[in-house]
Design a protein around this motif. Structure first.
Motif, PDB file in Angstrom:
ATOM      1  N   ALA B 204     -58.183 -31.496  59.336  1.00 23.49           N
ATOM      2  CA  ALA B 204     -58.117 -32.197  58.048  1.00 23.49           C
ATOM      3  C   ALA B 204     -56.782 -31.912  57.359  1.00 23.49           C
ATOM      4  CB  ALA B 204     -59.283 -31.777  57.156  1.00 23.49           C
ATOM      5  N   LEU B 205     -56.327 -30.660  57.422  1.00 18.97           N
ATOM      6  CA  LEU B 205     -55.040 -30.319  56.815  1.00 18.97           C
ATOM      7  C   LEU B 205     -53.901 -31.085  57.489  1.00 18.97           C
ATOM      8  CD1 LEU B 205     -53.646 -27.031  55.596  1.00 18.97           C
ATOM      9  CD2 LEU B 205     -52.499 -28.043  57.552  1.00 18.97           C
ATOM     10  N   ILE B 206     -53.971 -31.201  58.790  1.00 17.34           N
ATOM     11  CA  ILE B 206     -52.921 -31.938  59.516  1.00 17.34           C
ATOM     12  C   ILE B 206     -52.922 -33.401  59.097  1.00 17.34           C
ATOM     13  CG2 ILE B 206     -52.271 -32.774  61.826  1.00 17.34           C
ATOM     14  CD1 ILE B 206     -53.320 -29.946  62.826  1.00 17.34           C
ATOM     15  N   ARG B 207     -54.118 -33.976  58.946  1.00 16.45           N
ATOM     16  CA  ARG B 207     -54.203 -35.353  58.445  1.00 16.45           C
ATOM     17  C   ARG B 207     -53.629 -35.467  57.047  1.00 16.45           C
ATOM     18  NH1 ARG B 207     -59.782 -37.829  60.423  1.00 16.45           N
ATOM     19  NH2 ARG B 207     -59.100 -37.827  62.583  1.00 16.45           N
ATOM     20  N   ALA B 208     -53.996 -34.503  56.197  1.00 21.31           N
ATOM     21  CA  ALA B 208     -53.520 -34.532  54.811  1.00 21.31           C
ATOM     22  C   ALA B 208     -51.996 -34.551  54.770  1.00 21.31           C
ATOM     23  CB  ALA B 208     -54.054 -33.323  54.040  1.00 21.31           C
ATOM     24  N   ALA B 209     -51.368 -33.896  55.743  1.00 18.09           N
ATOM     25  CA  ALA B 209     -49.906 -33.820  55.771  1.00 18.09           C
ATOM     26  C   ALA B 209     -49.299 -34.940  56.603  1.00 18.09           C
ATOM     27  CB  ALA B 209     -49.475 -32.455  56.314  1.00 18.09           C
ATOM     28  N   GLY B 210     -50.108 -35.919  56.982  1.00 16.98           N
ATOM     29  CA  GLY B 210     -49.568 -37.082  57.685  1.00 16.98           C
ATOM     30  C   GLY B 210     -49.465 -36.923  59.188  1.00 16.98           C
ATOM     31  N   GLY B 211     -50.060 -35.877  59.732  1.00 18.58           N
ATOM     32  CA  GLY B 211     -50.022 -35.670  61.175  1.00 18.58           C
ATOM     33  C   GLY B 211     -51.258 -36.228  61.859  1.00 18.58           C
ATOM     34  N   GLU B 212     -51.241 -36.165  63.170  1.00 15.28           N
ATOM     35  CA  GLU B 212     -52.386 -36.629  63.960  1.00 15.28           C
ATOM     36  C   GLU B 212     -52.934 -35.435  64.728  1.00 15.28           C
ATOM     37  OE1 GLU B 212     -51.486 -39.858  66.664  1.00 15.28           O
ATOM     38  OE2 GLU B 212     -53.193 -39.295  67.916  1.00 15.28           O
ATOM     39  N   PRO B 213     -54.096 -34.918  64.303  1.00 17.16           N
ATOM     40  CA  PRO B 213     -54.651 -33.764  65.014  1.00 17.16           C
ATOM     41  C   PRO B 213     -55.301 -34.193  66.322  1.00 17.16           C
ATOM     42  CG  PRO B 213     -56.120 -34.426  63.223  1.00 17.16           C
ATOM     43  CD  PRO B 213     -54.920 -35.349  63.172  1.00 17.16           C
ATOM     44  N   VAL B 214     -55.121 -33.396  67.339  1.00 10.92           N
ATOM     45  CA  VAL B 214     -55.807 -33.626  68.616  1.00 10.92           C
ATOM     46  C   VAL B 214     -56.624 -32.373  68.903  1.00 10.92           C
ATOM     47  CG1 VAL B 214     -55.541 -34.051  71.081  1.00 10.92           C
ATOM     48  CG2 VAL B 214     -53.983 -35.143  69.442  1.00 10.92           C
ATOM     49  N   LEU B 215     -57.936 -32.514  68.783  1.00  9.56           N
ATOM     50  CA  LEU B 215     -58.823 -31.367  68.922  1.00  9.56           C
ATOM     51  C   LEU B 215     -59.090 -31.115  70.404  1.00  9.56           C
ATOM     52  CD1 LEU B 215     -59.966 -30.072  66.343  1.00  9.56           C
ATOM     53  CD2 LEU B 215     -62.157 -31.122  66.869  1.00  9.56           C
ATOM     54  N   LEU B 216     -58.532 -30.054  70.930  1.00  5.86           N
ATOM     55  CA  LEU B 216     -58.823 -29.708  72.324  1.00  5.86           C
ATOM     56  C   LEU B 216     -60.208 -29.058  72.381  1.00  5.86           C
ATOM     57  CD1 LEU B 216     -55.326 -28.216  73.230  1.00  5.86           C
ATOM     58  CD2 LEU B 216     -56.184 -30.513  73.753  1.00  5.86           C
ATOM     59  N   PRO B 217     -60.880 -29.143  73.527  1.00  6.30           N
ATOM     60  CA  PRO B 217     -62.186 -28.475  73.625  1.00  6.30           C
ATOM     61  C   PRO B 217     -62.053 -26.980  73.325  1.00  6.30           C
ATOM     62  CG  PRO B 217     -61.782 -29.885  75.531  1.00  6.30           C
ATOM     63  CD  PRO B 217     -60.504 -29.838  74.761  1.00  6.30           C
ATOM     64  N   LEU B 218     -63.070 -26.417  72.701  1.00  4.28           N
ATOM     65  CA  LEU B 218     -63.059 -24.971  72.452  1.00  4.28           C
ATOM     66  C   LEU B 218     -62.909 -24.250  73.786  1.00  4.28           C
ATOM     67  CD1 LEU B 218     -66.040 -24.606  69.905  1.00  4.28           C
ATOM     68  CD2 LEU B 218     -63.597 -24.876  69.414  1.00  4.28           C
ATOM     69  N   ALA B 219     -62.073 -23.228  73.812  1.00  6.59           N
ATOM     70  CA  ALA B 219     -61.867 -22.480  75.065  1.00  6.59           C
ATOM     71  C   ALA B 219     -62.584 -21.140  74.977  1.00  6.59           C
ATOM     72  CB  ALA B 219     -60.370 -22.270  75.303  1.00  6.59           C
ATOM     73  N   THR B 220     -63.247 -20.763  76.066  1.00 11.76           N
ATOM     74  CA  THR B 220     -63.852 -19.432  76.090  1.00 11.76           C
ATOM     75  C   THR B 220     -62.753 -18.391  76.256  1.00 11.76           C
ATOM     76  OG1 THR B 220     -64.186 -19.729  78.447  1.00 11.76           O
ATOM     77  CG2 THR B 220     -66.057 -20.198  77.014  1.00 11.76           C
ATOM     78  N   ASP B 221     -63.142 -17.133  76.069  1.00 12.73           N
ATOM     79  CA  ASP B 221     -62.181 -16.038  76.167  1.00 12.73           C
ATOM     80  C   ASP B 221     -61.845 -15.771  77.629  1.00 12.73           C
ATOM     81  OD1 ASP B 221     -61.711 -15.528  73.496  1.00 12.73           O
ATOM     82  OD2 ASP B 221     -63.433 -14.201  73.306  1.00 12.73           O
ATOM     83  N   ASP B 222     -61.094 -16.646  78.205  1.00 13.12           N
ATOM     84  CA  ASP B 222     -60.822 -16.573  79.631  1.00 13.12           C
ATOM     85  C   ASP B 222     -59.444 -17.168  79.871  1.00 13.12           C
ATOM     86  OD1 ASP B 222     -61.987 -16.676  82.612  1.00 13.12           O
ATOM     87  OD2 ASP B 222     -60.980 -18.581  82.200  1.00 13.12           O
ATOM     88  N   ASN B 223     -58.606 -16.415  80.583  1.00 10.91           N
ATOM     89  CA  ASN B 223     -57.223 -16.838  80.836  1.00 10.91           C
ATOM     90  C   ASN B 223     -57.123 -18.259  81.380  1.00 10.91           C
ATOM     91  OD1 ASN B 223     -55.415 -14.936  80.052  1.00 10.91           O
ATOM     92  ND2 ASN B 223     -55.619 -13.703  81.915  1.00 10.91           N
ATOM     93  N   ASP B 224     -57.931 -18.515  82.417  1.00 13.07           N
ATOM     94  CA  ASP B 224     -57.810 -19.816  83.085  1.00 13.07           C
ATOM     95  C   ASP B 224     -58.250 -20.942  82.168  1.00 13.07           C
ATOM     96  OD1 ASP B 224     -56.896 -18.460  85.232  1.00 13.07           O
ATOM     97  OD2 ASP B 224     -58.804 -18.471  86.326  1.00 13.07           O
ATOM     98  N   ALA B 225     -59.346 -20.696  81.426  1.00 13.78           N
ATOM     99  CA  ALA B 225     -59.850 -21.730  80.520  1.00 13.78           C
ATOM    100  C   ALA B 225     -58.803 -22.041  79.450  1.00 13.78           C
ATOM    101  CB  ALA B 225     -61.153 -21.267  79.867  1.00 13.78           C
ATOM    102  N   ILE B 226     -58.208 -21.006  78.890  1.00 18.49           N
ATOM    103  CA  ILE B 226     -57.214 -21.218  77.840  1.00 18.49           C
ATOM    104  C   ILE B 226     -55.997 -21.941  78.410  1.00 18.49           C
ATOM    105  CG2 ILE B 226     -55.634 -20.050  76.233  1.00 18.49           C
ATOM    106  CD1 ILE B 226     -57.823 -17.867  75.945  1.00 18.49           C
ATOM    107  N   GLY B 227     -55.552 -21.488  79.584  1.00 18.77           N
ATOM    108  CA  GLY B 227     -54.377 -22.106  80.205  1.00 18.77           C
ATOM    109  C   GLY B 227     -54.603 -23.578  80.514  1.00 18.77           C
ATOM    110  N   ALA B 228     -55.781 -23.890  81.084  1.00 17.45           N
ATOM    111  CA  ALA B 228     -56.068 -25.278  81.444  1.00 17.45           C
ATOM    112  C   ALA B 228     -56.122 -26.153  80.205  1.00 17.45           C
ATOM    113  CB  ALA B 228     -57.392 -25.354  82.203  1.00 17.45           C
ATOM    114  N   THR B 229     -56.727 -25.632  79.153  1.00 20.92           N
ATOM    115  CA  THR B 229     -56.825 -26.414  77.917  1.00 20.92           C
ATOM    116  C   THR B 229     -55.433 -26.622  77.326  1.00 20.92           C
ATOM    117  OG1 THR B 229     -58.963 -25.345  77.586  1.00 20.92           O
ATOM    118  CG2 THR B 229     -58.091 -26.605  75.758  1.00 20.92           C
TER     119      THR B 229
END
Lengths: 402, 402
Positions: B204-229
């Protein structure tokens, strides 16, 4: 001619908030909340650690004490057992404090030696623990109806576990610009024609105020054309006409709308710019606001009357732009019987005072100058001349997307 | 740990405005202009009447003079002939002044008797005529690049005959929230889990400032998951990570992004709330801003760093919220070595002074309290205690859709 205040009162009187709709939380920013947001859970949902460290029993900690490490509690993976005497559990920010523990020994105050953790100081009871419900309790009312939702409100509603919110739908405002002489930008311009600036400018203003503009096709100066176009606006929350509200022979809007059952409330206001402002309602009950065709007049009238109307339709508590005080950098002349709205620039004095200076020329045909204005100086009917340094009421134009 | 100012400088340094796109004028409200708007015509396009009345030769008018009415000039229908001696043409507001005429006798100063018009006073040369180009001339620069377009700017661009504008595209910001414990609102919450408020709040803050937010899927606490996301965010203007930027064992973002070629610039700032703020860039050159997982800290850091970054990416001249002065209603204590940002309420004193009062409790877990705050009181590192009545710098939170 009636006063600005009376006109506003009469325009607002019949307006009630529009209906509601459900929107996904991710789409709710900037919308007006219609149903209160009640917490669906405690936040935090349990006692959680505010720091990275070790969950301990406070009574066990003293400088030099060795505690036995019996497990780990990362956020999202609560420790299933209980912390007994002389024991501790590795814990991370946001993780649930295990049973038995009553304090957090932060990792800066601890040394790990194999399966033992040596405290370098006491960990007082309750230290670095965020209590269940510290932010809010389940069933508390977090956001009240009428609030225009900011980013932080979206965060609060998310924390309260609301994937959807009930908001006011956007007020739909039909825009009907009339005149044989006008053409939209880029369209062919006839002899003596001009480009219409009002339609798109006012559509933008309606968006800025959270409404949904519906641009009706430009209508020629013809009763039937105006009437037919106006009928296409049935079901909208307000019909906004532009131009044709003055006294000339070619100002047909009133006559054309008479055939649609227009009950005229008023059509002249003691103000400048913008005297020919029309207000009434059609046979269907639909409110009609008739703006002058001059773009500067149309914009000033919109700030004074349309923004409050949109606020009322949107169900927000506020009623549009509110006057604030500023100090004149240069004197202004006496005013006649019409409330005046001087286009002006703002600056900030050395002591932080808000200063305002009217443009020397106030011609209502100067749209470019209006776009440069940061404020309108409000000059009541019959106001005396004021010297530099006098305090005046102004409407700021720099913070509404105007 | 580096200072807030140094952090901001280092975050902004590599950022350049994003590319441009063409939008219809009706869609340009709130966008940042990328190419100047040059007038494509004179406005008004010809000398036009400012009033309803009669186009006359000034020399012919005197109280009691009778003028011969030879035609009519409604707006959009110019009179083809010329006004000769002793003649006049009926004219309406906005209509082109016919050849030969040099003044407008307003209808209130005239009486019609058949084909004669009797003037009740003189009509001075040039009176009630808006000169061609009085508002602006063809080829004048009306709006400069970098301007965030308000409704009046849309009106100016319309009057200048621009159906399209060139604007900056919205900066695309990828949001990557991490943590085994978080779930989006309405989704199943695991044991020890909490509802994620950051993702939707910051979108919402990004929208308020004129940006376009892209919500990536929540990542679990895992190196590979975070990296892939994170790899899914390739091509976005910035990767915003949330959580995992602190020092705990389970703060994996830095390690996960190391595999994506992360060059770390800094990851700790001497500020409160929000110490663990990470900054760097990936191998692709993509800037990465790592916000703390605590929502209050994340929001305060976003106001201080993300809003200026969005302003820079958007190509606006400004750099986000600017501190203003306010007077303390209640004293504040001395500050330690970290810049503090006290959540506070605003009010206006009887003499118009802006007053500010810090909430008594400043716990960074209290999102509800943050949502109620109208300002942040800026407390520099090492600042001495201040009594009521002292002037402080604040950041207002009430005017940005925050």
């Amino acid at each position: 001619m009636i006063s600005v205040e009376e006109a506003r009162t009469r325009i607002l009187a019949p307006l009630v908030p529009v209906g509601t709709e459900t929107v996904a939380l991710g789409e709710a920013w900037g919308r007006v909340l219609a149903r209160e947001v009640v917490a669906r859970l405690d936040n935090p949902p349990a006692d959680v650690s505010a720091m990275d460290g070790y969950a301990v029993r406070s009574a066990d900690t003293r400088a030099g004490t060795a505690l036995r490490l019996i497990g780990s509690a990362p956020a999202g993976h609560p420790f299933g057992g209980e912390v007994g005497r002389g024991e501790c559990v590795r814990i991370f920010t946001g993780a649930v404090v295990p049973n038995g523990a009553d304090s957090i020994l932060i990792q800066e105050d601890a040394t790990r030696e194999g399966e033992a953790v040596i405290a370098s100081c006491e960990a007082p009871t309750g230290r670095h623990i965020r209590r269940r419900g510290q932010d809010f309790d389940r069933a508390s009312v977090l956001l009240a109806p009428g609030r225009r939702l900011g980013a932080r409100d979206i965060g609060v509603a998310a924390a309260a576990n609301h994937p959807f919110l009930t908001v006011r739908r956007r007020p739909r405002i039909a825009l009907l610009a009339t005149g044989d002489e006008i053409a939209l930008p880029g369209e062919p311009i006839g002899p003596g024609g001009i480009v219409s600036s009002n339609s798109l400018m006012l559509a933008a203003l309606i968006r800025a105020a959270g409404g949904e503009p519906v641009l009706l096709p430009l209508a020629t100066d013809d009763n039937d054309a105006i009437g037919a176009t106006a009928r296409a606006a049935a079901g909208m929350d307000m019909l906004l006409t532009i131009g044709g509200a003055s006294v000339g022979e070619h100002d047909l809007v009133r006559t054309a709308l008479a055939a649609e059952g227009l009950t005229l409330d008023f059509w002249k206001i003691a103000m400048r710019p913008g005297k020919p402002l029309m207000h009434g309602r059609l046979g269907s009950g639909q409110p009609v606001l008739g703006l002058p065709g001059n773009p500067v007049s149309a914009m000033v009238c919109s700030v004074l009357f349309l923004l409050p109307a949109l606020a009322r339709l949107s169900g927000t508590g506020d009623e549009g732009p509110t006057p604030v005080e500023a100090v004149l950098e240069e004197g202004v002349g006496a005013n006649d019987h019409r409330a005046d709205h001087l286009r002006a620039r703002l600056s900030v004095g050395r002591d932080g005072t808000l200063l305002v200076r009217a443009f020397p020329r106030q011609d209502s045909a100067m749209l470019r100058r209006l776009a440069e204005a940061e404020a309108l100086i409000l000059r009541p009917p019959g106001a005396a001349a004021l010297p530099a340094g006098a305090t005046v009421q102004i409407l700021r134009l720099d913070g509404y997307g105007l």
